[in-house]
Design an enzyme around this catalytic site. Structure first.
Site, PDB file in Angstrom:
ATOM      1  N   ARG A  53       1.051  -1.053  -0.014  1.00 16.67           N
ATOM      2  CA  ARG A  53       0.141   0.338  -0.299  1.00 16.67           C
ATOM      3  C   ARG A  53       0.819   1.053  -0.049  1.00 16.67           C
ATOM      4  O   ARG A  53       0.721   2.124  -0.962  1.00 16.67           O
ATOM      5  CB  ARG A  53      -0.655  -0.376   1.268  1.00 16.67           C
ATOM      6  N   VAL A  86      -1.494  -9.465   3.941  1.00 11.24           N
ATOM      7  CA  VAL A  86      -1.569  -8.619   5.141  1.00 11.24           C
ATOM      8  C   VAL A  86      -2.809  -9.179   6.016  1.00 11.24           C
ATOM      9  O   VAL A  86      -3.175 -10.490   6.151  1.00 11.24           O
ATOM     10  CB  VAL A  86      -3.068  -7.792   4.684  1.00 11.24           C
ATOM     11  N   ASN A 123      -3.701 -15.596   8.721  1.00 11.94           N
ATOM     12  CA  ASN A 123      -4.353 -16.169   9.840  1.00 11.94           C
ATOM     13  C   ASN A 123      -6.031 -15.898   9.788  1.00 11.94           C
ATOM     14  O   ASN A 123      -6.864 -15.410  10.872  1.00 11.94           O
ATOM     15  CB  ASN A 123      -3.937 -15.218  10.879  1.00 11.94           C
ATOM     16  N   SER A 160       2.523 -21.051   8.690  1.00 11.54           N
ATOM     17  CA  SER A 160       3.227 -21.381   9.752  1.00 11.54           C
ATOM     18  C   SER A 160       4.831 -21.257   9.800  1.00 11.54           C
ATOM     19  O   SER A 160       5.283 -21.722   8.704  1.00 11.54           O
ATOM     20  CB  SER A 160       2.446 -22.404  11.028  1.00 11.54           C
ATOM     21  N   LYS A 190      -4.844 -24.025  10.006  1.00 10.98           N
ATOM     22  CA  LYS A 190      -4.413 -23.613  10.473  1.00 10.98           C
ATOM     23  C   LYS A 190      -4.687 -23.517  11.669  1.00 10.98           C
ATOM     24  O   LYS A 190      -3.447 -22.769  12.804  1.00 10.98           O
ATOM     25  CB  LYS A 190      -3.463 -22.156   9.671  1.00 10.98           C
ATOM     26  N   HIS A 204      -3.496 -25.744  14.505  1.00 11.17           N
ATOM     27  CA  HIS A 204      -2.476 -25.712  14.714  1.00 11.17           C
ATOM     28  C   HIS A 204      -1.968 -24.642  15.170  1.00 11.17           C
ATOM     29  O   HIS A 204      -1.105 -24.843  16.665  1.00 11.17           O
ATOM     30  CB  HIS A 204      -2.002 -25.558  13.340  1.00 11.17           C
ATOM     31  N   ASN A 205      -2.835 -23.372  15.797  1.00 13.49           N
ATOM     32  CA  ASN A 205      -2.094 -21.961  16.211  1.00 13.49           C
ATOM     33  C   ASN A 205      -3.037 -22.845  18.271  1.00 13.49           C
ATOM     34  O   ASN A 205      -2.608 -22.092  18.724  1.00 13.49           O
ATOM     35  CB  ASN A 205      -3.341 -20.726  16.219  1.00 13.49           C
ATOM     36  N   GLU A 227      -0.835 -25.177  19.646  1.00 15.15           N
ATOM     37  CA  GLU A 227       0.370 -23.995  20.201  1.00 15.15           C
ATOM     38  C   GLU A 227       0.186 -23.742  21.194  1.00 15.15           C
ATOM     39  O   GLU A 227       1.021 -23.360  21.987  1.00 15.15           O
ATOM     40  CB  GLU A 227       0.186 -23.211  18.940  1.00 15.15           C
ATOM     41  N   LYS A 235      -3.769 -12.533  19.756  1.00 20.38           N
ATOM     42  CA  LYS A 235      -4.940 -12.086  17.997  1.00 20.38           C
ATOM     43  C   LYS A 235      -5.719 -12.557  17.995  1.00 20.38           C
ATOM     44  O   LYS A 235      -6.446 -12.173  16.732  1.00 20.38           O
ATOM     45  CB  LYS A 235      -3.662 -12.240  17.226  1.00 20.38           C
ATOM     46  N   ARG A 243     -31.421 -33.236  34.924  1.00 23.72           N
ATOM     47  CA  ARG A 243     -31.980 -32.498  34.051  1.00 23.72           C
ATOM     48  C   ARG A 243     -33.833 -32.796  33.543  1.00 23.72           C
ATOM     49  O   ARG A 243     -34.322 -32.865  33.260  1.00 23.72           O
ATOM     50  CB  ARG A 243     -31.777 -33.287  32.363  1.00 23.72           C
ATOM     51  N   HIS A 283     -36.057 -34.040  30.533  1.00 23.94           N
ATOM     52  CA  HIS A 283     -35.556 -33.916  29.888  1.00 23.94           C
ATOM     53  C   HIS A 283     -35.390 -35.074  29.049  1.00 23.94           C
ATOM     54  O   HIS A 283     -34.470 -34.825  27.894  1.00 23.94           O
ATOM     55  CB  HIS A 283     -34.372 -32.775  29.934  1.00 23.94           C
TER      56      HIS A 283
HETATM   57  C1  6PG Z   1       2.404 -19.560  13.123  1.00 23.76           C
HETATM   58  C2  6PG Z   1       1.927 -18.467  14.411  1.00 23.76           C
HETATM   59  C3  6PG Z   1       2.141 -16.982  13.763  1.00 23.76           C
HETATM   60  C4  6PG Z   1       1.329 -16.378  15.418  1.00 23.76           C
HETATM   61  C5  6PG Z   1       0.772 -17.083  16.230  1.00 23.76           C
HETATM   62  C6  6PG Z   1       0.598 -15.726  17.302  1.00 23.76           C
HETATM   63  O1  6PG Z   1       2.322 -20.783  12.770  1.00 23.76           O
HETATM   64  O2  6PG Z   1       3.602 -19.015  12.456  1.00 23.76           O
HETATM   65  O3  6PG Z   1       1.352 -19.084  15.104  1.00 23.76           O
HETATM   66  O4  6PG Z   1       0.666 -17.389  12.980  1.00 23.76           O
HETATM   67  O5  6PG Z   1       2.592 -15.554  15.352  1.00 23.76           O
HETATM   68  O6  6PG Z   1      -0.468 -16.838  15.607  1.00 23.76           O
HETATM   69  O7  6PG Z   1      -0.442 -15.405  17.661  1.00 23.76           O
HETATM   70  P1  6PG Z   1      -0.905 -14.914  18.983  1.00 23.76           P
HETATM   71  O8  6PG Z   1      -0.975 -13.290  19.060  1.00 23.76           O
HETATM   72  O9  6PG Z   1      -2.077 -15.445  19.457  1.00 23.76           O
HETATM   73  O10 6PG Z   1      -0.322 -15.633  20.615  1.00 23.76           O
END
Ligand code: 6PG
Length: 478
Positions: free
Chosen positions: A33, A74, A102, A128, A182, A185-186, A189, A260, A447, A453
């Site tokens: 941008r 983005v 993401n 990732s 994904k 995956h997070n 994580e 996030k 219940r 129920h």
């Molecule tokens: C990845 C990570 C990436 C991100 C995390 C951080 O797979 O490379 O997961 O996507 O750094 O999502 O997430 P938080 O800020 O929610 O901890």
């Protein structure tokens, strides 16, 4: 036009992905941008490969050979919508637009439908590996049509991490499948990091080890079954000393974990699917608790802990080993739950997701990469219809070996008043799954009493209700 692929959005992830593509002999058309970022990228790394800097979206699209391949890097949400719409307006039938952010998978399903009306393929692609992965080889989880994958798959595979000669990139399924996996995956994580944090906390509180000493413990664990990127970087973070104060780095960082959104989305989705991802949920909630500073302060002032100080740990090495076992077993549970959620999501959305293939592409490049994932790959190769990873022979035995240590650690944590929600919930899940009878029968009875129920019986088919308010006779319901 002779651009092989375009990347728009040149923040760290986008810039590194563009460089990775250029290093793999792609002619990469780049756009941002603000033009300055594009120029800075080309000025700094132009000698790594062929870049075509462009100043406008029109120029960007016009520089691409057909079928055009565009990667959008983005921020998820409104910024992605804005860029996708702007670029898609200039694309033609047969072109492919890849969203490498993401994104929430439901947004990906919506965008796929909207673009399909104009014949443009949309690929919702989980990527990732953080900054370094994007540059040197991430794990890539693309979702989209077969036609779209045929066009962009080879390029994506060429820039992915490689383990045992296999690229960490595979076509996950249609529309939102890539972003769904994904997301999970997070979630895993989050669970992994929470468990690691609990292990550190217990070693510190119960054994009085310093962060650096615990770093050594993690480095040792990384040479065994726990070998993984997250365990490796835990050693690095724990050994790090703050330059300004000379104190351990972990002691100068505010203990309020941020997020996030992807972990939270995982739990939302799991609630809708009815999949008990308790390890991931506890990790999300533990981050939330850490941020509730006013409540923490109020509680710290008045809430009592255990009546007596716990006796010092008699055998330090045995305790370290017990914590390692608690970590390993809880981690197996978190992965088992995550894979369950993926299987359930696939059923719900009609995605044909190969769980073994997914474990294969998570062996390298991604944040949860671990030796462990090769075992998961093997488990699904042995038993493609495995109902839970926990019952596969390898994991059953591995967790059984950890069981006593795991129980000891949960008991020790409770006695000493040290929160270990991840270890405890994982153990409760394990015991819940293997229980002969669960108190769910009583829940059903309650219940039925307060709301008619109904319930089913162990000895007869059918649905029943007890007339609690009268003579408590049992009637057949429905
Ligand atoms: C990845 C990570 C990436 C991100 C995390 C951080 O797979 O490379 O997961 O996507 O750094 O999502 O997430 P938080 O800020 O929610 O901890």
């Amino acid at each position: 036009p002779d651009g092989d692929i375009g990347v728009t959005g040149l923040a760290t992830m986008g810039a590194n992905l563009a460089r990775n593509l250029a290093r793999h002999d792609c002619r990469v058309v780049v756009h941002n941008r603000t033009r300055a970022r594009t120029d800075a990228l080309v000025a700094a790394y132009g000698d790594e490969g062929a870049f075509v800097p462009t100043g406008s979206v029109a120029e960007f699209v016009a520089a691409l050979a057909r079928p055009r391949k565009v990667v959008v890097m983005v921020q998820a949400g409104a910024p992605t919508d804005a860029v996708v719409e702007e670029v898609a307006l200039l694309l033609e039938a047969g072109d492919v637009l890849v969203d490498g952010g993401n994104a929430r998978y439901t947004d990906t399903i919506r965008r796929t439908r909207a673009l399909a009306e104009r014949g443009v393929h949309f690929v919702g692609c989980g990527i990732s590996g953080g900054e370094e992965g994007a540059l040197l080889g991430p794990s890539i989880m693309p979702g989209g049509s077969d036609e779209a994958y045929a066009i962009v798959g080879p390029l994506l595979e060429s820039i992915a991490a490689v383990v045992d000669g296999t690229p960490c990139c595979a076509h996950v399924g249609t529309d939102g499948a890539g972003h769904f996996v994904k997301m999970v995956h997070n979630g895993i994580e989050y669970a992994d990091m929470q468990l690691i944090a609990e292990a550190y906390d217990l070693l510190r509180a119960r054994l009085g080890l310093s962060p650096a000493e615990i770093g050594e413990v993690f480095a040792g664990w990384n040479a065994g079954d726990l070998e993984s990127y997250l365990v490796e970087i835990t050693a690095e973070v724990l050994r790090h000393v703050d330059a300004a104060t000379g104190r351990p780095f972990v002691d100068v960082v505010l203990d309020e974990a941020e997020q996030k959104g992807t972990g939270r989305w995982t739990v939302h989705s799991a609630l809708d699917l009815g999949v008990p991802v308790s390890g991931i949920a506890e990790a999300v909630f533990a981050r939330a608790l850490s941020g509730h500073t006013a409540q923490r302060e109020a509680a710290r002032a008045v809430l009592p802990g255990p009546a007596e100080d716990p006796a010092p740990v008699a055998d330090r090495d045995a305790f370290v080993e017990a914590v390692r076992r608690a970590l390993y077993a809880s981690k197996v549970v978190a992965y088992a739950q995550g894979f369950d959620q993926i299987a359930a999501g696939a059923r719900e959305h009609g995605w044909d997701i190969d769980l073994g293939a997914l474990a294969t592409i998570w062996r390298g490049g991604c944040i949860i990469r671990a030796r462990f994932l090769d075992r998961i790959r093997q488990a699904y190769a042995d038993e493609p219809d495995l109902t839970t990873l926990l019952t596969h022979g390898y994991f059953r035995d591995a967790v059984a070996d950890c069981l006593e240590g795991w129980r000891t650690v949960v008991v020790e944590a409770a006695r000493a008043g040290i929160p270990a929600p991840g270890f405890a919930t994982a153990l409760a899940y394990y015991d819940g799954l293997r229980a002969e009878r669960l108190p769910a029968a009583l829940v059903q009875g309650l219940r039925d009493l307060f709301g008619a129920h109904t319930y089913r019986r162990v000895d007869r088919e059918g649905v029943f209700h007890t007339v609690w308010s009268e003579d408590r006779r049992e009637v057949q319901a429905g």
